[in-house]
Design a protein around this motif. Structure first.
Motif, PDB file in Angstrom:
ATOM      1  N   HIS A  53       2.212   1.372  -3.899  1.00  0.00           N
ATOM      2  CA  HIS A  53       0.986   2.133  -4.180  1.00  0.00           C
ATOM      3  C   HIS A  53      -0.076   1.291  -4.870  1.00  0.00           C
ATOM      4  O   HIS A  53      -0.675   1.695  -5.865  1.00  0.00           O
ATOM      5  N   LEU A  98       0.802  -1.217   0.000  1.00  0.00           N
ATOM      6  CA  LEU A  98       0.000   0.000   0.000  1.00  0.00           C
ATOM      7  C   LEU A  98       0.842   1.278   0.000  1.00  0.00           C
ATOM      8  O   LEU A  98       0.498   2.243  -0.677  1.00  0.00           O
ATOM      9  N   THR A 104      -3.756  -0.243  -4.987  1.00  0.00           N
ATOM     10  CA  THR A 104      -5.053   0.180  -4.452  1.00  0.00           C
ATOM     11  C   THR A 104      -5.679  -0.956  -3.648  1.00  0.00           C
ATOM     12  O   THR A 104      -5.286  -2.121  -3.766  1.00  0.00           O
ATOM     13  N   ASN A 105      -6.663  -0.609  -2.844  1.00  0.00           N
ATOM     14  CA  ASN A 105      -7.332  -1.611  -2.012  1.00  0.00           C
ATOM     15  C   ASN A 105      -8.043  -2.661  -2.869  1.00  0.00           C
ATOM     16  O   ASN A 105      -8.172  -3.814  -2.469  1.00  0.00           O
ATOM     17  N   ASN A 106      -8.512  -2.276  -4.039  1.00  0.00           N
ATOM     18  CA  ASN A 106      -9.210  -3.216  -4.922  1.00  0.00           C
ATOM     19  C   ASN A 106      -8.261  -4.244  -5.531  1.00  0.00           C
ATOM     20  O   ASN A 106      -8.680  -5.343  -5.877  1.00  0.00           O
ATOM     21  N   ASP A 107      -6.991  -3.896  -5.667  1.00  0.00           N
ATOM     22  CA  ASP A 107      -6.023  -4.808  -6.284  1.00  0.00           C
ATOM     23  C   ASP A 107      -5.328  -5.734  -5.297  1.00  0.00           C
ATOM     24  O   ASP A 107      -4.513  -6.569  -5.699  1.00  0.00           O
TER      25      ASP A 107
END
Length: 107
Positions: free
Chosen positions: A40, A36, A42-45
């Motif tokens: 970097h 994260l 994303t939360n969806n990935d």
């Protein structure tokens, strides 16, 4: 009445379970931080990265390296923590200092 053998195994089991939980929590925290904050993601990935880590392909081994590296670091830091606690505990429970003492030349 308690059985000392069963008590010993219960203590051993609890400490082993605590070791596993602490190591996994450290590994999860480290891998989430790397993904994260540093990469970097994303939360969806995150689910894609976890799936890619459990079944890595030939051309993309980065998710597996991050996951298994985090697990190794979690296990090693928990081991060092347990060793430091055991060394401290050994000094606290030193039984050789108990009992009667005779001063020099006294009786």
């Amino acid at each position: 009445m308690s059985d000392p053998i069963i008590d010993h195994f219960a203590i051993w089991f609890r400490r082993t379970l605590l070791f596993i939980v602490v190591a996994l929590l450290q590994a999860i925290a480290l891998s989430l931080w790397v993904l994260l904050v540093e990469i970097h993601v994303t939360n969806n990935d995150l689910q894609f990265w976890l799936r890619a880590a459990w079944s890595p392909t030939i051309d993309n081994k980065l998710p597996a390296v991050i996951l298994y590296g985090s697990l190794a670091i979690g296990i090693l830091t928990t081991t060092v923590f347990y060793l430091l606690v055991s060394k401290w505990w050994k000094k606290r429970g030193d039984v050789h200092r108990r009992g009667a003492r005779f001063g020099e030349g006294e009786m």
